[in-house]
Design a protein around this motif. Structure first.
Motif, PDB file in Angstrom:
ATOM      1  N   ASN A  69      -4.884   9.754   6.041  1.00  0.00           N
ATOM      2  CA  ASN A  69      -4.384   9.513   7.313  1.00  0.00           C
ATOM      3  C   ASN A  69      -5.300   9.387   8.411  1.00  0.00           C
ATOM      4  O   ASN A  69      -4.740   9.560   9.546  1.00  0.00           O
ATOM      5  CB  ASN A  69      -3.242  10.430   7.531  1.00  0.00           C
ATOM      6  CG  ASN A  69      -2.005  10.538   6.647  1.00  0.00           C
ATOM      7  OD1 ASN A  69      -1.540   9.440   6.560  1.00  0.00           O
ATOM      8  ND2 ASN A  69      -1.799  11.493   5.889  1.00  0.00           N
ATOM      9  N   SER A  70      -6.515   9.432   8.196  1.00  0.00           N
ATOM     10  CA  SER A  70      -7.404   9.255   9.364  1.00  0.00           C
ATOM     11  C   SER A  70      -7.458   7.606   9.711  1.00  0.00           C
ATOM     12  O   SER A  70      -7.178   6.835   9.333  1.00  0.00           O
ATOM     13  CB  SER A  70      -9.036   9.292   8.655  1.00  0.00           C
ATOM     14  OG  SER A  70     -10.029   9.220   9.819  1.00  0.00           O
ATOM     15  N   ALA A 244     -26.332   5.939   2.891  1.00  0.00           N
ATOM     16  CA  ALA A 244     -25.742   4.827   2.580  1.00  0.00           C
ATOM     17  C   ALA A 244     -24.555   5.049   2.254  1.00  0.00           C
ATOM     18  O   ALA A 244     -23.512   4.257   2.638  1.00  0.00           O
ATOM     19  CB  ALA A 244     -26.535   3.997   1.441  1.00  0.00           C
ATOM     20  N   LEU A 245     -24.079   6.192   1.460  1.00  0.00           N
ATOM     21  CA  LEU A 245     -22.635   6.361   1.165  1.00  0.00           C
ATOM     22  C   LEU A 245     -21.924   6.982   2.374  1.00  0.00           C
ATOM     23  O   LEU A 245     -20.722   6.450   2.476  1.00  0.00           O
ATOM     24  CB  LEU A 245     -22.672   7.776   0.327  1.00  0.00           C
ATOM     25  CG  LEU A 245     -21.431   8.215  -0.034  1.00  0.00           C
ATOM     26  CD1 LEU A 245     -20.602   7.268  -0.907  1.00  0.00           C
ATOM     27  CD2 LEU A 245     -21.586   9.761  -0.827  1.00  0.00           C
ATOM     28  N   MET A 246     -22.599   7.431   3.506  1.00  0.00           N
ATOM     29  CA  MET A 246     -21.778   7.722   4.655  1.00  0.00           C
ATOM     30  C   MET A 246     -21.318   6.574   5.457  1.00  0.00           C
ATOM     31  O   MET A 246     -20.321   6.258   5.856  1.00  0.00           O
ATOM     32  CB  MET A 246     -22.584   8.720   5.589  1.00  0.00           C
ATOM     33  CG  MET A 246     -21.815   9.088   6.809  1.00  0.00           C
ATOM     34  SD  MET A 246     -22.692  10.492   7.797  1.00  0.00           S
ATOM     35  CE  MET A 246     -24.021   9.526   8.485  1.00  0.00           C
ATOM     36  N   GLY A 251     -16.736   2.906   6.544  1.00  0.00           N
ATOM     37  CA  GLY A 251     -16.036   1.431   6.400  1.00  0.00           C
ATOM     38  C   GLY A 251     -14.976   1.291   5.662  1.00  0.00           C
ATOM     39  O   GLY A 251     -14.054   0.747   6.144  1.00  0.00           O
ATOM     40  N   MET A 252     -14.618   2.385   4.810  1.00  0.00           N
ATOM     41  CA  MET A 252     -13.496   2.606   4.137  1.00  0.00           C
ATOM     42  C   MET A 252     -12.461   3.433   5.083  1.00  0.00           C
ATOM     43  O   MET A 252     -11.021   3.098   4.750  1.00  0.00           O
ATOM     44  CB  MET A 252     -13.541   3.471   2.654  1.00  0.00           C
ATOM     45  CG  MET A 252     -14.563   2.911   1.547  1.00  0.00           C
ATOM     46  SD  MET A 252     -14.743   4.111   0.402  1.00  0.00           S
ATOM     47  CE  MET A 252     -12.909   4.064  -0.394  1.00  0.00           C
ATOM     48  N   THR A 253     -12.683   4.047   5.795  1.00  0.00           N
ATOM     49  CA  THR A 253     -11.828   5.156   6.663  1.00  0.00           C
ATOM     50  C   THR A 253     -11.750   4.591   8.004  1.00  0.00           C
ATOM     51  O   THR A 253     -11.128   5.431   8.672  1.00  0.00           O
ATOM     52  CB  THR A 253     -12.185   6.522   6.359  1.00  0.00           C
ATOM     53  OG1 THR A 253     -13.567   6.475   7.107  1.00  0.00           O
ATOM     54  CG2 THR A 253     -12.424   6.861   4.944  1.00  0.00           C
ATOM     55  N   GLY A 254     -12.173   3.547   8.321  1.00  0.00           N
ATOM     56  CA  GLY A 254     -11.841   3.091   9.836  1.00  0.00           C
ATOM     57  C   GLY A 254     -12.931   3.986  10.486  1.00  0.00           C
ATOM     58  O   GLY A 254     -12.622   4.219  12.165  1.00  0.00           O
TER      59      GLY A 254
END
Length: 434
Positions: A69-70, A244-246, A251-254
């Motif tokens: 819900n972020s 890079a993972l961060m 990008g996935m979570t807005g």
């Protein structure tokens, strides 16, 4: 002159058919359960001296980031429910019945692979009285995405019979029953593992009023993970995630940076080092091919680690995936067992009978099965090597002869294996650089 041979042939056929029928009935009535030894099972796969109890425990990890819900980089919090299954040495009454596990195939919300309930028998006893009088090392097990806490009962029951308290996590948002967006798994996998270690220590502490009071040696802990569970246990063991993972996660979570707590460059992550963890087993750990780790992050892994891989893994990758993690973890005493020609499923139970039903999606079968290996043989070999590795690091057992074998199993029978049975595998070992 021709009649007698014909009659003899018919008699012989009848005898053979009758024998086949008896053999078939015996095969069907033989109670072969997940984790039982095959005729060629290696030495340390055998069950231990203890009867095994099993219980379900519901936990709540309070005030966790609610990443699903972020919005716009703002992370609400919630109380995260986590269910664990715990196996332990137990005292068993004469009339007790072994457990029947309730499981499902399929994935929540997938119309092509709807949830399909099934059951299977185990060799543990539901809610049996724990064996008291001594503390047992703790083992925490983390399944893949998607999966369940029952995915590796062949191993969890086996380890408990050898004197371990084994807690398998049902990771919220990652199970067959509640699969949800991948960012929850990315963020919560290592957090769940740390939380369960802490909760198991509390349950085992004096005064806890739990039936595990006084039994859990959390200062002597191993963590085992499969696929995304491998992604989690390596991070808990010291392999910090990459920048890079961060970026991918944001990008996935807005724009959320919640995963930064587990990245190698974060000073807070470096404080999470857990000296209670004495050994790690990583089955087909996911992420290297996706940039989850870099060289610096892998240097943080210093806990002895046993990797298990299939040479044809098409989920986690092999040369640029699991093997690259093994080679990059230069500061850990580490092993890597490779099943030649196996793909990704080097950790689960065998396929349930229901997965063989006509018309069922073939991926329900391939959720468990290896195309080039008998899953029961893989299970026995895993039991053998995990027993040797954990026994060495958690119980000070002298198991070197089972671990220090020649690399290629085809060259000579490996120690602990029956003659001609240790084929198609490789076992690598590397000492820490520092």
């Amino acid at each position: 002159m021709k009649i007698r041979p014909l009659l003899l042939s018919l008699s012989l056929i009848a005898f053979l058919l009758n024998g086949f029928a008896i053999t078939s009935i015996n095969a069907q009535t033989h109670d072969f359960l997940y984790g039982d030894p095959m005729p060629d099972a290696p030495e340390l796969s055998a069950r231990g001296e203890f009867k095994v109890g099993v219980q379900t425990i519901n936990l709540v990890n309070k005030d966790q980031v609610d990443i699903l819900n972020s919005k716009e980089g703002k992370d609400p919090v919630y109380n995260r429910p986590i269910t664990i299954e715990v196996w332990y040495p137990a005292n068993i009454g004469e009339n007790a019945n072994t457990v029947i596990y309730n499981e499902v195939m399929g994935t929540a919300g997938d119309t092509l692979r709807p949830l399909t309930p099934f059951t299977f028998k185990g060799r543990a006893y539901r809610d049996a009285q724990p064996k008291t009088g001594t503390k047992f090392p703790l083992v925490v097990v983390s399944h893949g995405y998607v999966g369940s806490r029952y995915l590796m009962t062949y191993l969890t029951e086996n380890l408990a019979s050898k004197g371990y308290i084994v807690a398998a996590i049902g990771h919220t948002d990652s199970t067959f029953k509640d699969a949800n967006a991948f960012q929850s798994t990315l963020l919560n996998r290592p957090k769940d593992i740390r939380f369960v270690i802490n909760e198991m220590e509390k349950l085992g502490a004096q005064g806890s009023k739990s039936n595990l009071e006084g039994l859990v040696d959390a200062n002597n802990t191993a963590i085992i993970g499969y696929s995304m569970g491998g992604y989690g246990v390596l991070n808990v063991g010291g392999a910090g995630y990459s920048e890079a993972l961060m970026g991918f996660f944001a990008g996935m979570t807005g724009g959320s940076t919640a995963i930064s707590v587990n990245t190698a460059n974060n000073e807070e992550y470096k404080k999470l080092t857990d000296d209670r963890i004495k050994a790690i087993v990583a089955f087909a750990p996911w992420g290297m091919e996706r940039g989850v780790w870099d060289a610096e992050g892998l240097k943080g892994l210093k806990t002895p680690t046993f990797f298990v891989a299939g040479s044809q893994d098409d989920i986690s990758g092999y040369e640029k995936g699991i093997k690259a993690i093994y080679e990059g973890a230069v500061n850990a005493d580490r092993f890597m067992l490779t099943y030649k020609n196996a793909r990704h499923n080097v950790a689960p139970n065998p396929p349930p009978a229901e997965a063989l039903a006509p018309g069922l999606h073939i991926d329900e079968y391939f959720r468990y099965a290896e195309p080039s290996w008998d899953q029961r043989k893989i299970n026995n070999i895993n039991q053998h090597f995990v027993t040797a590795f954990l026994g060495k690091h958690l119980k000070n057992q002298e198991n070197s002869k089972f671990l220090e074998v020649q690399e290629n199993s085809n060259e000579k029978d490996w120690t602990g294996f029956k003659p001609r049975s240790s084929t198609g595998m490789e076992l690598l070992h590397a000492n820490p650089t520092n």
